[in-house]
Design a protein around this motif. Structure first.
Motif, mmCIF file in Angstrom:
data_model
loop_
_atom_site.group_PDB
_atom_site.id
_atom_site.type_symbol
_atom_site.label_atom_id
_atom_site.label_comp_id
_atom_site.label_asym_id
_atom_site.label_seq_id
_atom_site.Cartn_x
_atom_site.Cartn_y
_atom_site.Cartn_z
ATOM 1 N N UNK A 160 5.212 -7.284 -8.491
ATOM 2 C CA UNK A 160 4.667 -6.842 -9.524
ATOM 3 C C UNK A 160 4.164 -5.425 -8.488
ATOM 4 N N UNK A 161 3.887 -4.540 -9.505
ATOM 5 C CA UNK A 161 3.430 -3.711 -9.038
ATOM 6 C C UNK A 161 2.009 -3.470 -8.747
ATOM 7 N N UNK A 162 1.453 -2.552 -7.531
ATOM 8 C CA UNK A 162 -0.326 -2.421 -7.507
ATOM 9 C C UNK A 162 -0.287 -0.691 -8.078
ATOM 10 N N UNK A 163 -1.632 -0.663 -7.719
ATOM 11 C CA UNK A 163 -2.237 0.501 -8.154
ATOM 12 C C UNK A 163 -3.278 0.632 -7.332
ATOM 13 N N UNK A 164 -4.229 2.028 -6.642
ATOM 14 C CA UNK A 164 -5.151 2.002 -5.825
ATOM 15 C C UNK A 164 -6.690 2.177 -6.693
ATOM 16 N N UNK A 165 -7.445 1.452 -6.195
ATOM 17 C CA UNK A 165 -8.490 1.262 -7.442
ATOM 18 C C UNK A 165 -9.367 2.930 -7.080
ATOM 19 N N UNK A 166 -10.906 2.650 -7.155
ATOM 20 C CA UNK A 166 -11.458 4.399 -6.827
ATOM 21 C C UNK A 166 -11.418 4.116 -5.175
ATOM 22 N N UNK A 167 -11.888 3.219 -4.106
ATOM 23 C CA UNK A 167 -11.643 3.514 -2.864
ATOM 24 C C UNK A 167 -10.180 3.285 -2.180
ATOM 25 N N UNK A 168 -9.346 3.119 -3.042
ATOM 26 C CA UNK A 168 -8.014 3.364 -2.510
ATOM 27 C C UNK A 168 -7.651 2.239 -1.962
ATOM 28 N N UNK A 169 -7.732 0.928 -2.480
ATOM 29 C CA UNK A 169 -7.245 -0.058 -2.297
ATOM 30 C C UNK A 169 -6.094 -0.980 -3.351
ATOM 31 N N UNK A 170 -5.269 -0.982 -3.008
ATOM 32 C CA UNK A 170 -4.181 -1.699 -4.105
ATOM 33 C C UNK A 170 -5.510 -2.780 -4.957
ATOM 34 N N UNK A 171 -4.837 -2.327 -5.877
ATOM 35 C CA UNK A 171 -5.388 -3.748 -6.836
ATOM 36 C C UNK A 171 -3.477 -4.449 -8.051
ATOM 37 N N UNK A 172 -4.259 -5.570 -8.596
ATOM 38 C CA UNK A 172 -2.664 -5.868 -9.204
ATOM 39 C C UNK A 172 -3.027 -4.956 -10.397
ATOM 40 N N UNK A 192 0.661 -1.264 0.190
ATOM 41 C CA UNK A 192 0.337 -0.326 -0.413
ATOM 42 C C UNK A 192 0.981 1.299 -0.321
ATOM 43 N N UNK A 193 0.786 2.236 -0.091
ATOM 44 C CA UNK A 193 1.318 3.541 0.226
ATOM 45 C C UNK A 193 1.473 4.010 1.670
ATOM 46 N N UNK A 194 1.997 4.793 1.702
ATOM 47 C CA UNK A 194 2.707 5.173 3.201
ATOM 48 C C UNK A 194 1.447 6.140 4.051
ATOM 49 N N UNK A 195 1.181 7.113 3.717
ATOM 50 C CA UNK A 195 -0.562 7.009 4.363
ATOM 51 C C UNK A 195 -1.142 5.516 4.722
#
Length: 558
Positions: A322-334, A283-286
């Motif tokens: 694997x790099x992740x990215x945040x979805x519209x709800x702020x959850x990481x997705x592959x 996830x992200x630092x926050x």
């Protein structure tokens, strides 16, 4: 307020006397720091003793709730400071730094706990010598019970010793505070794992038991790996270093996880010679569960972090992430995007679990989600068996565990005496502060060890405050909700209705016009309006520190 029109009549000073429905009264409120402390410390009260320079009195007030102030002054994540009202004015009071100073003063001067004056003849078994077990043993022994701690490890302290590195908690500090508890007459048996609780209680003729086993079993993850890959769990790694080993981890160490254990592992690897320790976090630092000041210290020491990343495979000398990215709800997705990262060793820091096999033969004890269910008094489903710390639902920190140990001990004592535990009514929260009285003053920051030494030794990183700095920091307390005798109420009253009488303030209700000036001007919110026919709220001071509040009792602990 009444719907009737207000009338005024001449008062004894030639002014006007009100026939209103309200009058001012001094109150004793619960400060936000006291309320937020998981150990239930009366922070505002012991800070006042530090302000006056009576450090031993401060220590004795503090240790009414927490027997390990020098330890907790180093490892507590100080939720009291998060709630401190001063944070909205300039910066929060450094409660944790002052607590450490008080604890260190006690060690320096050899202050000891008073031994119980009367023995009860009751015997209590405490399983686990971590923070909750030590706290429970301390409070039970003070109540006069015979206490024996059984711990599976070679040394007392639990995860404070085996999960927190020496650069955060020097072992001479931990050992000295543990020994002071044992000096009360607490028995400690090491290398004494309890496999069958009922059998252990019967063999020792114990009347009650407290379970304070810490979460020391590492949680595993299913990650594909080649046979030659070096994968270790972070808890075992930290434990081995505590045992004097210096594991060969290689130059490039990857730590998988985002909690404080992950940071401690990466920083430990740096000190063991890893030139490139890296934390892989999904996830992200926050959103990192580790505390931000620890993240900053790790980054200063050369630890890097791969944010929004997850380990997919561990190879011989590298890992696939694997790099992740945040979805519209702020959850990481592959994302399907991969990267190869060099790594000689991978340490898994994905959380810990509690070993609960010692109670498996007691069907009355309910287990849900890997923890023991307890009632509001910390008792399990089995009569006389209590639990706390990592074994029960809740936040897993040393301070929470100390609070659990104290609460359980109070309820064990009541249960053994066959009495209901007396609880003082909880005071209302302090919510009103007038900052006009206070001046902005910088917070005293604790010095740190030079960076070069931090990267190569296990010497303590964060150092302590000196005498002057500690007293000045304590004086930054706003005394939220509790009078500190500033005399503002006397100064602003137009009818001279407020006066000091010995160690208290009194309001002359014949002179008072209920103009509310004293309420508005009180800097700490210790005066409020009450119904005119209400019983007089006691205002006698119960504490005798030189600068103690004259207007109300000592502030209430949580």
């Amino acid at each position: 307020m009444s719907d009737q029109p207000e009338t005024l009549s001449p008062g004894p000073s030639g002014g006007a006397r009100s026939c209103r429905d309200e009058r001012p009264a001094f109150v004793d409120l619960l400060p936000p720091c006291n309320s937020a402390c998981p150990a239930g410390e009366n922070i505002q009260r012991w800070l006042r003793h530090v302000q006056s320079g009576d450090y031993e009195k401060a220590w004795r007030v503090l240790t009414e709730d927490n027997p390990l102030p020098a330890t907790m002054g180093r490892i507590c994540y100080h939720p009291c400071e998060t709630k401190c009202n001063r944070a909205e004015f300039d910066s929060a009071v450094g409660v944790n730094a002052v607590e450490r100073f008080v604890g260190d003063e006690a060690l320096k001067h050899g202050w000891q706990f008073a031994k119980p004056v009367k023995e009860t003849g009751k015997r209590v078994l405490v399983v686990g010598a971590g923070p909750s077990g030590l706290s429970a043993a301390y409070h039970l022994r003070k109540a006069g019970h015979t206490v024996a701690i059984h711990d599976a490890g070679p040394s007392a302290g639990g995860m404070m010793r085996f999960g927190i590195p020496r650069y955060r908690l020097p072992r001479d500090v931990l050992d000295a505070e543990i020994q002071r508890i044992l000096d009360l007459g607490v028995e400690l048996k090491l290398d004494a794992k309890v496999d069958d609780l009922q059998a252990a209680m019967a063999a020792g003729r114990f009347d009650a038991a407290f379970l304070g086993v810490g979460a020391q079993a590492a949680r595993r993850a299913e990650i594909p790996a080649v046979a030659a890959a070096t994968i270790v769990d972070a808890v075992s790694l930290l434990r081995s270093v505590e045992g004097g080993e210096k594991p060969l981890l290689g130059r490039r160490v990857a730590v998988y996880g985002g909690g404080n254990t992950a940071l401690d592992t990466a920083r430990t690897a740096r000190r063991l010679g890893a030139a490139e320790p890296v934390i892989v976090y999904r996830r992200i630092r926050a959103k990192m569960p580790a505390h931000d000041f620890e993240v900053e210290e790790a980054l200063e020491e050369g630890v890097t972090v791969k944010w929004l990343s997850t380990i997919k495979r561990v190879n011989d000398r590298d890992i696939t992430i694997e790099r992740m990215e945040l979805d519209a709800n702020g959850f990481p997705q592959p994302t399907g995007s991969f990267e190869i990262l060099a790594a000689d060793c991978v340490a898994l820091a994905l959380g810990q679990e509690v070993e609960i096999d010692l109670i498996e033969r007691i069907p009355a004890i309910a287990i849900a989600g890997g923890v023991v269910e307890v009632d509001p008094n910390m008792m399990t489903g089995a009569e006389g068996i209590f639990a706390g710390g990592d074994m029960v639902p809740g936040e897993r920190t040393a301070t929470v565990a100390i609070g659990h140990g104290k609460k359980a001990a109070q309820n064990i004592d009541a249960w053994l005496r066959q009495k209901d535990q007396h609880r003082e009514p909880r005071h209302a929260a302090a919510t009103s502060i007038n900052t006009w009285y206070y001046s902005k003053t910088p917070r005293a920051e604790r010095p740190k060890l030079a960076l070069a030494r931090r990267q190569t030794t296990f010497d303590e990183v964060v150092l302590g405050l000196g005498d002057v700095s500690a007293r000045n920091e304590a004086r930054r307390c706003l005394s939220c909700g509790n009078c500190f005798a500033c005399d503002s109420c006397i100064d602003v009253c137009p009818e001279n209705a407020v006066s000091r009488v010995g160690e208290r303030y009194e309001i002359d209700t014949q002179r008072c016009t209920s103009c509310k000036l004293c309420v508005k001007e009180c800097p700490c919110g210790a005066i409020t309006m009450v119904p005119n026919m209400a019983a007089i709220i006691p205002t006698r001071a119960t504490d005798t520190a030189p600068d103690r509040s004259l207007g109300c009792p000592a502030p209430q602990a949580r």
